[in-house]
Design an enzyme around this catalytic site. Structure first.
Site, PDB file in Angstrom:
ATOM      1  N   HIS A 139       6.268   7.835  -0.734  1.00 54.52           N
ATOM      2  CA  HIS A 139       6.677   6.944  -1.838  1.00 54.52           C
ATOM      3  C   HIS A 139       6.235   7.654  -3.123  1.00 54.52           C
ATOM      4  O   HIS A 139       5.173   7.367  -3.658  1.00 54.52           O
ATOM      5  CB  HIS A 139       5.982   5.594  -1.754  1.00 54.52           C
ATOM      6  CG  HIS A 139       6.283   4.787  -0.531  1.00 54.52           C
ATOM      7  ND1 HIS A 139       5.770   5.080   0.700  1.00 54.52           N
ATOM      8  CD2 HIS A 139       7.037   3.661  -0.367  1.00 54.52           C
ATOM      9  CE1 HIS A 139       6.202   4.170   1.575  1.00 54.52           C
ATOM     10  NE2 HIS A 139       6.963   3.302   0.958  1.00 54.52           N
ATOM     11  N   GLU A 162      11.718   9.313  -2.419  1.00 52.00           N
ATOM     12  CA  GLU A 162      11.737   8.235  -3.422  1.00 52.00           C
ATOM     13  C   GLU A 162      13.103   7.561  -3.318  1.00 52.00           C
ATOM     14  O   GLU A 162      14.128   8.212  -3.433  1.00 52.00           O
ATOM     15  CB  GLU A 162      11.485   8.812  -4.830  1.00 52.00           C
ATOM     16  CG  GLU A 162      11.685   7.841  -5.966  1.00 52.00           C
ATOM     17  CD  GLU A 162      10.885   6.537  -5.843  1.00 52.00           C
ATOM     18  OE1 GLU A 162       9.668   6.585  -5.661  1.00 52.00           O
ATOM     19  OE2 GLU A 162      11.512   5.451  -5.902  1.00 52.00           O
ATOM     20  N   SER A 173       1.164  11.172  -7.942  1.00 49.88           N
ATOM     21  CA  SER A 173       0.790  11.915  -6.737  1.00 49.88           C
ATOM     22  C   SER A 173       1.557  13.234  -6.549  1.00 49.88           C
ATOM     23  O   SER A 173       0.927  14.260  -6.226  1.00 49.88           O
ATOM     24  CB  SER A 173       0.887  11.021  -5.487  1.00 49.88           C
ATOM     25  OG  SER A 173       2.142  10.409  -5.375  1.00 49.88           O
ATOM     26  N   HIS A 212      -5.793   8.609  -6.879  1.00 50.72           N
ATOM     27  CA  HIS A 212      -5.578   9.990  -7.318  1.00 50.72           C
ATOM     28  C   HIS A 212      -6.861  10.820  -7.285  1.00 50.72           C
ATOM     29  O   HIS A 212      -6.811  12.025  -7.033  1.00 50.72           O
ATOM     30  CB  HIS A 212      -4.927  10.001  -8.709  1.00 50.72           C
ATOM     31  CG  HIS A 212      -3.530   9.442  -8.694  1.00 50.72           C
ATOM     32  ND1 HIS A 212      -2.950   8.810  -9.758  1.00 50.72           N
ATOM     33  CD2 HIS A 212      -2.600   9.410  -7.685  1.00 50.72           C
ATOM     34  CE1 HIS A 212      -1.717   8.420  -9.430  1.00 50.72           C
ATOM     35  NE2 HIS A 212      -1.489   8.773  -8.175  1.00 50.72           N
ATOM     36  N   ASP A 247       2.292   5.398   0.152  1.00 51.24           N
ATOM     37  CA  ASP A 247       1.830   4.606  -1.003  1.00 51.24           C
ATOM     38  C   ASP A 247       2.898   3.576  -1.391  1.00 51.24           C
ATOM     39  O   ASP A 247       3.543   3.692  -2.440  1.00 51.24           O
ATOM     40  CB  ASP A 247       1.554   5.590  -2.167  1.00 51.24           C
ATOM     41  CG  ASP A 247       1.050   4.897  -3.407  1.00 51.24           C
ATOM     42  OD1 ASP A 247       0.542   3.765  -3.311  1.00 51.24           O
ATOM     43  OD2 ASP A 247       1.169   5.495  -4.493  1.00 51.24           O
ATOM     44  N   ALA A 273      11.053   5.791   3.178  1.00 50.21           N
ATOM     45  CA  ALA A 273       9.766   6.366   3.547  1.00 50.21           C
ATOM     46  C   ALA A 273       9.504   6.271   5.048  1.00 50.21           C
ATOM     47  O   ALA A 273       9.024   7.227   5.668  1.00 50.21           O
ATOM     48  CB  ALA A 273       8.661   5.623   2.792  1.00 50.21           C
TER      49      ALA A 273
HETATM   50  C1  LIG Z   1       3.322   2.831  -5.820  1.00 54.53           C
HETATM   51  S1  LIG Z   1       4.744   3.702  -6.269  1.00 54.53           S
HETATM   52  C2  LIG Z   1       4.353   5.368  -5.905  1.00 54.53           C
HETATM   53  C3  LIG Z   1       3.365   6.000  -6.804  1.00 54.53           C
HETATM   54  C4  LIG Z   1       3.067   7.442  -6.460  1.00 54.53           C
HETATM   55  N1  LIG Z   1       2.768   7.622  -5.046  1.00 54.53           N
HETATM   56  C5  LIG Z   1       1.880   7.953  -7.261  1.00 54.53           C
HETATM   57  O1  LIG Z   1       0.745   7.819  -6.809  1.00 54.53           O
HETATM   58  O2  LIG Z   1       2.108   8.506  -8.335  1.00 54.53           O
HETATM   59  C6  LIG Z   1       5.841   3.341  -4.951  1.00 54.53           C
HETATM   60  C7  LIG Z   1       7.197   4.045  -5.077  1.00 54.53           C
HETATM   61  O3  LIG Z   1       7.881   3.892  -3.836  1.00 54.53           O
HETATM   62  C8  LIG Z   1       9.271   3.720  -4.090  1.00 54.53           C
HETATM   63  N2  LIG Z   1       9.782   3.059  -2.881  1.00 54.53           N
HETATM   64  C9  LIG Z   1       9.803   1.737  -2.579  1.00 54.53           C
HETATM   65  N3  LIG Z   1      10.258   1.532  -1.328  1.00 54.53           N
HETATM   66  C10 LIG Z   1      10.508   2.761  -0.800  1.00 54.53           C
HETATM   67  C11 LIG Z   1      10.955   3.213   0.463  1.00 54.53           C
HETATM   68  N4  LIG Z   1      11.237   2.356   1.465  1.00 54.53           N
HETATM   69  N5  LIG Z   1      11.098   4.537   0.648  1.00 54.53           N
HETATM   70  C12 LIG Z   1      10.804   5.434  -0.338  1.00 54.53           C
HETATM   71  N6  LIG Z   1      10.380   5.052  -1.572  1.00 54.53           N
HETATM   72  C13 LIG Z   1      10.220   3.738  -1.792  1.00 54.53           C
HETATM   73  C14 LIG Z   1       9.292   2.897  -5.356  1.00 54.53           C
HETATM   74  O4  LIG Z   1      10.525   3.054  -6.042  1.00 54.53           O
HETATM   75  C15 LIG Z   1       8.105   3.453  -6.140  1.00 54.53           C
HETATM   76  O5  LIG Z   1       8.520   4.484  -7.008  1.00 54.53           O
END
Ligand SMILES: C[S@@+](CC[C@H](N)C(=O)[O-])C[C@H]1O[C@@H](n2cnc3c(N)ncnc32)[C@H](O)[C@@H]1O
Length: 283
Positions: free
Chosen positions: A41, A121, A103, A18, A168, A147
Site C-alpha cells: 500500500h 497502489e 514508505s 517510518h 500498510d 495489495a
Molecule cells: C496508509 S496509506 C499508505 C502510506 C504509505 N505506505 C507510507 O507509509 O507512506 C494506504 C494506501 O493504500 C492505498 N490502498 C488502499 N487499498 C488498497 C489496496 N487494496 N491495494 C493497494 N493499495 C491500496 C490507498 O490509496 C493509500 O494510498
C-alpha cells in the site's frame, strides 16, 4: 477508496512506522546479498506538508513537525537519527520545502545496486503520482494492483532471496484485520525468509488483540509486536495509537525497536504516550 494519505502524512503514526521501517532497512543492508521490498500500500511516495490537504488536518505538526523543531544533535534522538537525517535530506533536496518521504521514498534511498522495490497502489490518482516520482528509476516498479492479490502474485521476489513485505492498509474495510491474517500467512508461506511488517491502528484494544489471537491460531512463530499509544485507547472514535506487527524480525529488533519507541514517546503526544514491545509468539 476515500482514504488519501496526504491528509495524514507525517503524523505520529507515520513517525512510528517510518522510523521503524528505516531501522528494518538498515538491518537488511548489513548483509551484502541483495534484498527486495514489496510495499503493498505504497501511497504517493512524497508528501507536500504545505499542501491544503496536509494543512487541513495539521496532523503533521504534532508528528514530524515536533521532531524537526528539536536540535538534531540531542542525545535522546539518537535512535531516530537515521530516519530524521533522511527526512531532512529530502527537504534539503527540495530546497527546504516541507516534502515528507513516505514508505517507497524511504525504501528507495536504502537500496544498493542489485536491490529492488516493488510498489502497489490502487488509487488511480495516487498511483499516477507514484509513477511520476519514480519514472526514471529502473530499480522500482509500480503496480496498479490490489495489495492482497499482490502478496500471492508478486512473492517470492524474482530478484532476491531476502527482503521485506510492508503492508500498510488504510483500514477503510471492516474486514481489514481478517484480510491481514490471510496476507501475513500467505506472505510467509510464499517467502519464508522474508520479514513481514504490518501497520495497524489502535482505536481500542480488542481489534488488535483479536488479530494477534487469529495469527497465533495459524500456528505461526516469530511474531514481534511494537506499539505506540498517545493516549489510553478508550475512545474508539479516535486514533489513539498504532502498532507494527513484524514476522521474522531482524536479530535484536525488539531492543532496537524499543529504543526507537522510547525516543518517540518523549516528544509525541501530550504526556500520556506509552510504548510496548512484546513477542506475540517467540521464535
Ligand atoms: C496508509 S496509506 C499508505 C502510506 C504509505 N505506505 C507510507 O507509509 O507512506 C494506504 C494506501 O493504500 C492505498 N490502498 C488502499 N487499498 C488498497 C489496496 N487494496 N491495494 C493497494 N493499495 C491500496 C490507498 O490509496 C493509500 O494510498
Amino acid at each position: 477508496m476515500n482514504y488519501r494519505h496526504l491528509y495524514h502524512a507525517g503524523n505520529f503514526a507515520d513517525c512510528m512506522k517510518h522510523a521503524l521501517l528505516t531501522a528494518l532497512l538498515h538491518a537488511l543492508s548489513r548483509k551484502n546479498t541483495p534484498f527486495s521490498v514489496l510495499d503493498t500500500h505504497a501511497g504517493i511516495g512524497l508528501y507536500d506538508l504545505s499542501s491544503s490537504q496536509a494543512e487541513a488536518t495539521g496532523e503533521w505538526r504534532e508528528g514530524i513537525g515536533r521532531l524537526l523543531d528539536l536540535p538534531p544533535d540531542m542525545p535522546d534522538l539518537e535512535p531516530l537519527e537515521d530516519w530524521l537525517a533522511l527526512v531532512r535530506q529530502v527537504m534539503k533536496e527540495y530546497a527546504g520545502k516541507m516534502m515528507y518521504p513516505g514508505s517507497p521514498e524511504i525504501v528507495l534511498r536504502a537500496l544498493r545496486p542489485g536491490d529492488s522495490l516493488v510498489c502497489c497502489e490502487l488509487h488511480p490518482e495516487d498511483q499516477r503520482a507514484l509513477r511520476r516520482l519514480f519514472h526514471n528509476n529502473s530499480t522500482v516498479s509500480v503496480h496498479c494492483r490490489d495489495a492482497y492479490e499482490a502478496v500471492t502474485a508478486l512473492l517470492p521476489p524474482k530478484t532476491a532471496r531476502r527482503g521485506l513485505v510492508l503492508i500498510d492498509p488504510p483500514f477503510e474495510e471492516r474486514s481489514e484485520f481478517t484480510d491481514l491474517v490471510k496476507a501475513v500467512t500467505t506472505a510467509r508461506q510464499r517467502f519464508p525468509s522474508g520479514i513481514v511488517a504490518v501497520w495497524y491502528p489502535i482505536k481500542h484494544r480488542s481489534p488488535p488483540r483479536a488479530f494477534f489471537n487469529a495469527l497465533q491460531d495459524t500456528g505461526q512463530r516469530n511474531l514481534l509486536n511494537l506499539e505506540l499509544t498517545i493516549r489510553p485507547p478508550l475512545d474508539p472514535g479516535l486514533l489513539n495509537g498504532c502498532g507494527l506487527l513484524i514476522a521474522n524480525p531482524p536479530f535484536k529488533f525488539d531492543e532496537e525497536g524499543a529504543a526507537i519507541l522510547s525516543a518517540l514517546c518523549k516528544y509525541l503526544g501530550d504526556g500520556n504516550t506509552e510504548s510496548l514491545v512484546e513477542w506475540i509468539v517467540p521464535e
